[in-house]
Design an enzyme around this catalytic site. Structure first.
Site, PDB file in Angstrom:
ATOM      1  N   ILE A   6     -57.487  10.906  24.651  1.00  0.00           N
ATOM      2  CA  ILE A   6     -56.918  10.039  23.622  1.00  0.00           C
ATOM      3  C   ILE A   6     -55.408   9.985  23.828  1.00  0.00           C
ATOM      4  O   ILE A   6     -54.730  11.027  23.796  1.00  0.00           O
ATOM      5  CB  ILE A   6     -57.227  10.575  22.208  1.00  0.00           C
ATOM      6  N   ASN A  61     -47.199  28.800  25.373  1.00  0.00           N
ATOM      7  CA  ASN A  61     -48.296  29.765  25.285  1.00  0.00           C
ATOM      8  C   ASN A  61     -49.617  29.000  25.140  1.00  0.00           C
ATOM      9  O   ASN A  61     -49.787  28.232  24.187  1.00  0.00           O
ATOM     10  CB  ASN A  61     -48.072  30.677  24.067  1.00  0.00           C
ATOM     11  N   CYS A  71     -56.260  32.742  30.307  1.00  0.00           N
ATOM     12  CA  CYS A  71     -54.969  32.132  29.964  1.00  0.00           C
ATOM     13  C   CYS A  71     -54.242  31.629  31.204  1.00  0.00           C
ATOM     14  O   CYS A  71     -53.509  30.635  31.148  1.00  0.00           O
ATOM     15  CB  CYS A  71     -54.098  33.123  29.210  1.00  0.00           C
ATOM     16  N   GLU A  92     -45.164  32.657  19.235  1.00  0.00           N
ATOM     17  CA  GLU A  92     -43.964  32.235  19.940  1.00  0.00           C
ATOM     18  C   GLU A  92     -42.865  33.299  19.901  1.00  0.00           C
ATOM     19  O   GLU A  92     -42.828  34.148  19.010  1.00  0.00           O
ATOM     20  CB  GLU A  92     -43.414  30.943  19.320  1.00  0.00           C
ATOM     21  N   TRP A 109     -52.337  29.803  24.016  1.00  0.00           N
ATOM     22  CA  TRP A 109     -53.035  30.046  22.755  1.00  0.00           C
ATOM     23  C   TRP A 109     -52.770  28.910  21.763  1.00  0.00           C
ATOM     24  O   TRP A 109     -53.518  28.741  20.809  1.00  0.00           O
ATOM     25  CB  TRP A 109     -52.581  31.362  22.131  1.00  0.00           C
ATOM     26  N   GLU A 135     -61.456  15.539  21.386  1.00  0.00           N
ATOM     27  CA  GLU A 135     -60.966  15.201  22.731  1.00  0.00           C
ATOM     28  C   GLU A 135     -61.449  16.275  23.705  1.00  0.00           C
ATOM     29  O   GLU A 135     -61.126  17.451  23.528  1.00  0.00           O
ATOM     30  CB  GLU A 135     -59.441  15.124  22.711  1.00  0.00           C
ATOM     31  N   HIS A 184     -49.779  38.380  29.778  1.00  0.00           N
ATOM     32  CA  HIS A 184     -50.235  37.038  29.415  1.00  0.00           C
ATOM     33  C   HIS A 184     -49.565  36.002  30.311  1.00  0.00           C
ATOM     34  O   HIS A 184     -48.431  36.189  30.766  1.00  0.00           O
ATOM     35  CB  HIS A 184     -49.868  36.785  27.951  1.00  0.00           C
ATOM     36  N   GLN A 223     -56.753  27.968  23.740  1.00  0.00           N
ATOM     37  CA  GLN A 223     -57.637  28.926  24.401  1.00  0.00           C
ATOM     38  C   GLN A 223     -58.747  29.391  23.470  1.00  0.00           C
ATOM     39  O   GLN A 223     -58.555  29.521  22.263  1.00  0.00           O
ATOM     40  CB  GLN A 223     -56.824  30.132  24.884  1.00  0.00           C
TER      41      GLN A 223
END
Length: 492
Positions: free
Chosen positions: A81, A277, A97, A283, A279, A167, A253, A91
């Site tokens: 979209i 990130n 990750c 932050e 996820w 989406e 990570h 995630q």
């Protein structure tokens, strides 16, 4: 970021990818539309074997997994979209990750994105539950066909989820890569350069940030101008748990590097780096974070352009903090130009090879007769108009090609290479120990148990023999060697 050496249209080129597991997307889809059927992929079936060991689900939770098509998850399911963005997904329960950070970086490069993720796919026109994606795998582009059955619990995807809930390009891309890896569980743990390579076939450079060059920010700026893929990784927890808790970072990570920006703050120039990130939350909260008062010290234009206070996993930090609180960074591009800013056109040659126990796997001991049975590659380096000793003009990539189907079961040998200057009187063809018995290697690489070993070197004009090898003899494995050279080069 598609290498020019593939433009001949041969099998494995961007325009003629290898059909993964022999599945032809166009033929399969046409047959399904004629039969008004929905695709079910027998080579990657909707069962627990394809899900694999994802570690975070109990046996009871696994028994609740239901494979559903996107239309069963949202009545208005869409492939893409308004274009693909890193903010389209977040995630799930699979610890991949590294792969999702790489997808985030991929979304910035529209032509490469459109190659990996063919955009003419839909849940409306000619929908038959079949999709396809393209990856660069060990020297060849492959076209990977999947069905759109996704693993869910309570109608929520087990792995990557759509932030809009409707989406589905990212969950389907993840499924195609899981198929290549063997299962979803086989995607657990990794680093961005592996996916960068599989998205592009490009050359990657790793920087240990504690030992980063002083011009690192300039390198990053050039890399982004060259449409590079960039990622970084945080330290493991043993670096100090309090550091991660205090600054809002996640240990061990993978993140995507999504931008750089030079701003002026109270008369001082500040080099900023933007990090994301996968996820979709969590932050950095130090200097230049979303809520930092330092944004009040820059121009309204810079603040409006950079600052978007929202919990989306993306944040700014100055490059000095980046080098302090992150462990390493990777850059992947089709050309190494970002390293020194040279605008030259690098030449690139790729060759397949194999070490066979007892035949061509002589190990790395150059004083042993068996060493000379290793595969050999002749390289003629021609002179550059402007070149001085020490200038990096050759880059070598040695990539192991595992025979194992399941990614998590692959064990990489310690690999490396030696380079010798070929005497003018040496015969053509494979060299024996007697030819170079009194010669010391010009270069000897490090030996690492890595998927890919990449090194920059400075080679004066002349003819060389490159001998890739495993550290220990009699290790059977396939490999791909890629040689980039600033000057015109001939490779045999």
């Amino acid at each position: 970021m598609v290498h020019s050496l593939y433009e001949d249209g041969r099998e494995g080129s961007p325009s003629n990818p290898v059909k993964f597991k022999g599945q032809d997307y166009e033929q399969l889809k046409e047959a399904l539309l004629n039969q008004e059927g929905m695709f079910e992929d027998e080579t990657f079936p909707a069962n627990l074997d394809s899900l694999g060991d994802i570690q975070v689900l109990t046996d009871e939770q696994l028994s609740e997994v239901e494979w559903l098509r996107p239309r069963e998850l949202h009545p208005d399911a869409a492939f893409i979209i308004d274009g693909a963005s890193r903010f389209d997904f977040h995630q799930g329960r699979v610890g991949n990750c590294w792969f999702l950070a790489s997808i985030g970086a991929l979304t910035f490069h529209k032509s490469l994105m459109a190659h990996v993720v063919p955009l003419n796919q839909s849940f409306k026109d000619n929908y038959a539950g079949i999709f396809h994606f393209k990856f660069w795998r060990f020297g060849k582009w492959v076209d990977v066909v999947i069905d759109d059955l996704l693993p869910t619990r309570d109608k929520v995807p087990v792995s990557v989820s759509s932030r809009s809930e409707k989406e589905f390009w990212a969950p389907l891309l993840e499924k195609a890569y899981a198929k290549v890896c063997g299962s979803y569980g086989d995607m657990i743990a990794g680093t961005p350069p592996e996916a960068f390579k599989d998205f592009s076939g490009g050359v990657h450079t790793n920087y240990k940030l504690s030992k980063s060059p002083p011009e690192l920010w300039d390198i990053m700026s050039r890399a982004l101008e060259c449409r590079s893929l960039m990622g970084c990784g945080s330290f493991s927890e043993d670096k100090g748990k309090d550091i991660f808790e205090r600054f809002g970072l996640v240990h061990s990570h993978a993140f995507a590097v999504t931008g750089v920006k030079l701003v002026e703050s109270e008369g001082n120039r500040v080099n900023l780096v933007r990090i994301w990130n996968p996820w979709g939350e969590k932050e950095w909260n130090g200097d230049w974070s979303d809520t930092s008062e330092l944004w009040d010290t820059v121009s309204d234009e810079d603040r409006d352009q950079c600052l978007k206070v929202r919990d989306d996993g993306e944040f700014w930090m100055k490059v000095e903090d980046f080098c302090t609180y992150f462990d390493e960074m990777d850059i992947c591009c089709d050309s190494p130009n970002f390293v020194d800013g040279d605008e030259c056109q690098w030449n690139c040659s790729l060759k397949d090879g194999r070490w066979e126990e007892g035949i061509s796997a002589g190990g790395c001991m150059s004083d042993a007769e068996e060493f000379w049975t290793n595969p050999q590659y002749r390289l003629k380096v021609k002179a550059l108009e402007e070149w001085s000793e020490g200038d990096k003009n050759v880059l070598l990539s040695l990539l192991q090609k595992p025979d194992e189907e399941y990614r998590s079961k692959v064990e990489y040998h310690h690999i490396g290479f030696l380079i010798y200057k070929v005497p003018s009187e040496a015969p053509k063809g494979h060299l024996s120990s007697s030819v170079l018995q009194y010669e010391e290697p010009v270069l000897m690489s490090d030996f690492e148990p890595a998927r890919e070993l990449i090194e920059f070197h400075s080679l004066a004009p002349g003819e060389y023999v490159i001998i890739p090898c495993t550290y220990d003899p009699n290790k059977t494995a396939s490999f791909v060697i890629t040689i980039y050279s600033k000057a015109e080069a001939e490779i045999e």
